[in-house]
Motif scaffolding. Structure first.
Motif, PDB file in Angstrom:
ATOM      1  N   PRO A   1       0.811  -1.227   0.000  1.00 46.06           N
ATOM      2  CA  PRO A   1       0.000   0.000   0.000  1.00 46.06           C
ATOM      3  C   PRO A   1       0.842   1.274   0.000  1.00 46.06           C
ATOM      4  N   GLN A   2       1.987   1.273   0.648  1.00 48.13           N
ATOM      5  CA  GLN A   2       2.813   2.477   0.633  1.00 48.13           C
ATOM      6  C   GLN A   2       3.268   2.806  -0.794  1.00 48.13           C
ATOM      7  N   ALA A   3       3.707   1.795  -1.517  1.00 48.44           N
ATOM      8  CA  ALA A   3       4.112   2.043  -2.911  1.00 48.44           C
ATOM      9  C   ALA A   3       2.911   2.504  -3.736  1.00 48.44           C
ATOM     10  N   TYR A   4       1.757   1.895  -3.497  1.00 51.98           N
ATOM     11  CA  TYR A   4       0.551   2.270  -4.249  1.00 51.98           C
ATOM     12  C   TYR A   4       0.171   3.744  -4.030  1.00 51.98           C
TER      13      TYR A   4
ATOM     14  N   LYS B   1       8.340   9.881  -7.593  1.00 49.43           N
ATOM     15  CA  LYS B   1       9.220   9.350  -8.651  1.00 49.43           C
ATOM     16  C   LYS B   1      10.346   8.467  -8.103  1.00 49.43           C
ATOM     17  N   LEU B   2      10.606   8.576  -6.790  1.00 48.22           N
ATOM     18  CA  LEU B   2      11.653   7.756  -6.170  1.00 48.22           C
ATOM     19  C   LEU B   2      11.288   7.529  -4.717  1.00 48.22           C
ATOM     20  N   LEU B   3      11.448   6.286  -4.244  1.00 55.67           N
ATOM     21  CA  LEU B   3      11.217   5.967  -2.833  1.00 55.67           C
ATOM     22  C   LEU B   3      12.548   5.642  -2.166  1.00 55.67           C
TER      23      LEU B   3
ATOM     24  N   GLU C   1      15.450   3.174  -3.502  1.00 57.37           N
ATOM     25  CA  GLU C   1      16.824   3.227  -2.979  1.00 57.37           C
ATOM     26  C   GLU C   1      16.814   2.855  -1.507  1.00 57.37           C
ATOM     27  N   ILE C   2      17.721   1.965  -1.120  1.00 58.50           N
ATOM     28  CA  ILE C   2      17.669   1.378   0.224  1.00 58.50           C
ATOM     29  C   ILE C   2      18.986   1.576   0.974  1.00 58.50           C
ATOM     30  N   TYR C   3      18.895   2.167   2.159  1.00 60.50           N
ATOM     31  CA  TYR C   3      20.055   2.262   3.050  1.00 60.50           C
ATOM     32  C   TYR C   3      20.001   1.096   4.019  1.00 60.50           C
ATOM     33  N   GLN C   4      20.955   0.174   3.857  1.00 62.04           N
ATOM     34  CA  GLN C   4      20.938  -1.034   4.687  1.00 62.04           C
ATOM     35  C   GLN C   4      21.964  -0.892   5.814  1.00 62.04           C
ATOM     36  N   VAL C   5      21.523  -1.134   7.046  1.00 58.34           N
ATOM     37  CA  VAL C   5      22.410  -1.091   8.215  1.00 58.34           C
ATOM     38  C   VAL C   5      23.660  -1.918   7.916  1.00 58.34           C
TER      39      VAL C   5
ATOM     40  N   ALA D   1      13.679  14.420   2.207  1.00 60.88           N
ATOM     41  CA  ALA D   1      13.390  15.791   2.633  1.00 60.88           C
ATOM     42  C   ALA D   1      14.052  16.805   1.719  1.00 60.88           C
ATOM     43  N   THR D   2      15.134  16.421   1.072  1.00 67.13           N
ATOM     44  CA  THR D   2      15.901  17.385   0.291  1.00 67.13           C
ATOM     45  C   THR D   2      15.671  17.254  -1.206  1.00 67.13           C
ATOM     46  N   SER D   3      14.688  16.455  -1.602  1.00 75.11           N
ATOM     47  CA  SER D   3      14.469  16.286  -3.035  1.00 75.11           C
ATOM     48  C   SER D   3      12.978  16.226  -3.364  1.00 75.11           C
ATOM     49  N   GLU D   4      12.559  17.050  -4.294  1.00 72.33           N
ATOM     50  CA  GLU D   4      11.188  17.053  -4.812  1.00 72.33           C
ATOM     51  C   GLU D   4      10.886  15.672  -5.424  1.00 72.33           C
ATOM     52  N   ASP D   5       9.667  15.206  -5.287  1.00 73.71           N
ATOM     53  CA  ASP D   5       9.224  13.949  -5.914  1.00 73.71           C
ATOM     54  C   ASP D   5       9.859  12.692  -5.317  1.00 73.71           C
ATOM     55  N   THR D   6      10.741  12.879  -4.308  1.00 73.13           N
ATOM     56  CA  THR D   6      11.263  11.708  -3.610  1.00 73.13           C
ATOM     57  C   THR D   6      10.552  11.614  -2.270  1.00 73.13           C
ATOM     58  N   LYS D   7      10.057  10.441  -1.958  1.00 70.94           N
ATOM     59  CA  LYS D   7       9.401  10.246  -0.664  1.00 70.94           C
ATOM     60  C   LYS D   7      10.098   9.118   0.076  1.00 70.94           C
ATOM     61  N   TYR D   8       9.706   9.044   1.348  1.00 76.59           N
ATOM     62  CA  TYR D   8      10.329   8.098   2.260  1.00 76.59           C
ATOM     63  C   TYR D   8       9.281   7.066   2.671  1.00 76.59           C
ATOM     64  N   ALA D   9       9.725   5.849   2.900  1.00 77.67           N
ATOM     65  CA  ALA D   9       8.805   4.801   3.363  1.00 77.67           C
ATOM     66  C   ALA D   9       9.398   4.145   4.599  1.00 77.67           C
TER      67      ALA D   9
END
Lengths: 470, 470
Positions: B135-138, B146-148, B173-177, B235-243
């Motif tokens: 649902p978050q992607a949807y 445009k980018l998650l 894009e994924i930041y992995q511990v 937070a620093t890029s238009e059209d990029t969101k966080y999940a």
């Protein structure tokens, strides 16, 4: 909760047969019997021969290796063989397995076909192999076996026997083909979590292994060599028996739970297959899906005339490039002579990632049916197989095993040329969670199509023993 | 096939309710709505605060990070929130997930309890995480993202968002511990097979990451740091969101498909739980199972008075050793202030294998319910957890994730002290096929119980900001 919650789907909602994805059978529909195709064959299977006398092998010849119940199943012509209740109890951990409609894959392909797959990756080992590991461990238990030995390629068979041995309290020793042992270290951890012991093959624990190492200390191993090692252990020790994960008649019979369930599930979906597809190494997942349908054909009960397609790796093409002849089942010539499509018992396939398909010969039953014209065979190169599997993962959400990629590639070939409404059913024999070395290579563009091993095959074919025709 | 085959099980066979193992719901019983526990809470949740003004955060404050549909779900008090049909279509790839009776585990324990588990490992990522990733992607798709970006610990959340992004055609894009990135290389291959990009965190791609690396170039990373990095990108890029894969109200709400299905499935089994058990890191798999049952309790619809038990790792014990206070959700202080059980946003847990449980704070909803006395919490050390998981694998045939081992350990503790016929239901949130490094360590006797990080916790607790009570 008798009351109906407002947030739970309604029967009249969006779920009609045509968009239903998964077709489950309830546990009370778990088959009570396996199907034995030897009861319905239009022509009997050629006998297995003693390599010394060239006479048919009898049950006593096999008794050092297998419990008598399995030996009798090997030659039985009874159509339905009862599945013992303790085996069904373990089967119920994951069976009946789902039949799934590949809606998302169909959409991505733009095909006119309806694609279904039977998913065997839900088992404890992640493949179809426990279908036979469980009864093999059971029959060994009741006949007093104290130790089971076996070989494994991809590791799926080893995991399966480790799980089954644990359930019936029999220790398990596994000779794992060295290239898989090294490529798939996590499979070994999986087998060990179930309590089994693993050795890379060729090993120095057996004469067969030492002989290979003397000639080639860096041998990557093969299923043929690993079989020799496991068979030697069983043949030379009282109370130790051997278990084989494919090829033999009783193994393919145990796998028919897959096809028996699939027949019921296709009926739930309101369909009947036009073409059945499976990947073939030794032939067991393929036989398990197809034999019950072929039985319907032989008994004139099939709903349609359907095709059956075996898909093998181009690097180990026993059905498409092998000779239909008597040959040994192992490199060390420990086994009886079996008539099948073989590349020669000395054939050493290139180190392709589908470790479970790297066997020099095909199941006698599959070979026999191919000779009789009841099934077709094609080969697929490694990269085409992985491209098919990657598309499947992205659409259907299951990361397939390298072996299963071949079945998917075959199904996609069929889908691309399908007529409107054609129904394709394939066996997705396992997931690829323990094959991430291979998937990493694919993702990084490092996967190669091994050159067709023409010279090696010619050499190995020339080593097939010459048997006078009777 | 209308005709009944002689080899298929009979309804009157051995499968009564008491020995039935798996309880499936058909796809038409897939929930149409999520359950929002905020509608039924006996006392409202404390608001999320802006760290500058200490005033409640409003939807506009969150809009750089999340699509508006999710922000509104975060504060909604609507009891049932409709699941969009495109989300249900993807859910149907694996949902409804099975409810399973742990007969073999019960037998091995000799318990008088009946143990059931809801198995979320059947999803494409192998855990419960796709329940909210999809649902978050949807919602991001329909609002033009445009980018998650996201973080991942064990890698299960990263896989889930990678899969969901692929389905709705949004790059991920994924930041992995870093400790997980290094311990679980195959998780990365899995994410990449679904088309995502992965970076080890702390990275030099963000200010938050660079700040951590400047202080400690060998930082093993933490979920807190990885969140800072992913949030900074959005937070620093238009059209990029966080999940975010856990903690938030809307995430826990998406997870309630699990509990809603479980209520129906327990009814199919003719039972109702006496105790519900789940492992807690951020709290989402636990909330997903428990909230629909707690809703029944709040609405006086529950069939029994039942207990709810959260099980957390002894190495990161936010519920049992944390402070119920306002704190940042991340190390870099990028997030609003959230009231929850926290060990302090600077807390760096020891490198235990349950990467998904290494978060310094608990979901506000879980914390609130714990404060109100509706749930209990216990901690389990690593070796006890793996011993429980190994017994589960050998009996039930599913190799659990290290996180899920904690839930199993909690269920086994309950089973050992259970009264005759007591019903235990736990959430088996994922399989451990990508955690074989941990299982190998366990098999080889190399797993350790990390010393309780008393000094580190005291230090981190002292860094929790002081908020004047209003």
């Amino acid at each position: 909760m008798g009351q109906r919650q407002s947030c739970i789907g309604s029967i009249t909602g969006s779920s009609s047969l045509s968009n239903q994805k998964k077709f489950y059978l309830s546990e009370d529909r778990l088959p009570t019997h396996w199907y034995n195709i030897q009861a319905d064959l239009p022509k009997d299977l050629p006998p297995v021969l003693n390599p010394g006398t060239l006479q048919p092998v009898g049950p006593p010849d096999l008794s050092p290796l297998f419990p008598m119940a399995l030996i009798l199943q090997e030659v039985s012509k009874e159509r339905y063989v009862e599945i013992p209740e303790p085996v069904r109890e373990v089967y119920r951990i994951w069976r009946p397995s789902p039949l799934i409609r590949a809606h998302a894959l169909e959409k991505a392909l733009g095909t006119k076909a309806k694609i279904f797959y039977k998913y065997e990756g839900v088992s404890p080992a992640g493949s179809h192999k426990p279908n036979t590991a469980v009864p093999q461990a059971y029959y060994n238990k009741i006949e007093g076996t104290k130790l089971l030995t076996t070989e494994t390629g991809a590791g799926q068979w080893g995991c399966s026997l480790a799980f089954a041995g644990k359930h019936f309290d029999i220790p398990v020793e596994i000779y794992q083909v060295k290239v898989s042992y090294e490529q798939k270290p996590y499979r070994r951890a999986f087998m060990e979590t179930f309590g089994a012991k693993c050795y890379p093959s060729p090993s120095d624990r057996t004469k067969a292994g030492r002989d290979v190492l003397a000639k080639d200390p860096k041998s990557p191993g093969s299923l043929g060599i690993a079989i020799s090692e496991a068979v030697e252990c069983a043949a030379t020790s009282e109370d130790t028996k051997y278990a084989l994960g494919s090829v033999l008649n009783h193994v393919l019979m145990h796998q028919t739970v897959t096809g028996l369930e699939a027949i019921e599930q296709m009926a739930l979906a309101g369909e009947y297959p036009d073409v059945l597809v499976g990947c073939t190494g030794g032939g067991s997942n393929f036989g398990g899906l197809c034999f019950p349908f072929l039985g319907q054909k032989f008994r004139k009960e099939a709903k349609k005339n359907f095709r059956v397609l075996a898909v093998e790796p181009a690097s180990c093409p026993s059905l498409t490039k092998g000779k239909y002849a008597y040959d040994f089942g192992d490199t060390g010539q420990m086994t009886p002579l079996i008539k099948s499509h073989t590349l020669g018992h000395t054939f050493m396939p290139p180190p392709a990632h589908a470790g479970g398909l790297r066997y020099h010969a095909m199941a006698p039953l599959i070979s026999h049916l191919h000779e009789l014209g009841f099934l077709e065979a094609e080969s697929v190169a490694q990269i085409e197989a992985f491209e098919a599997g990657a598309l499947f993962a992205k659409t259907e959400g299951i990361l397939p095993a390298p072996e299963a990629n071949h079945a998917i590639a075959g199904a996609i070939r069929e889908a691309k040329k399908a007529k409107d409404g054609e129904v394709i059913l394939f066996n997705l024999c396992g997931h690829g969670h323990f094959d991430m070395t291979a998937w990493t290579a694919f993702n990084e563009g490092k996967l190669v199509d091994h050159a067709y091993p023409e010279a090696e095959i010619a050499m190995a074919l020339s080593c097939i023993p010459t048997i006078p025709e009777n």
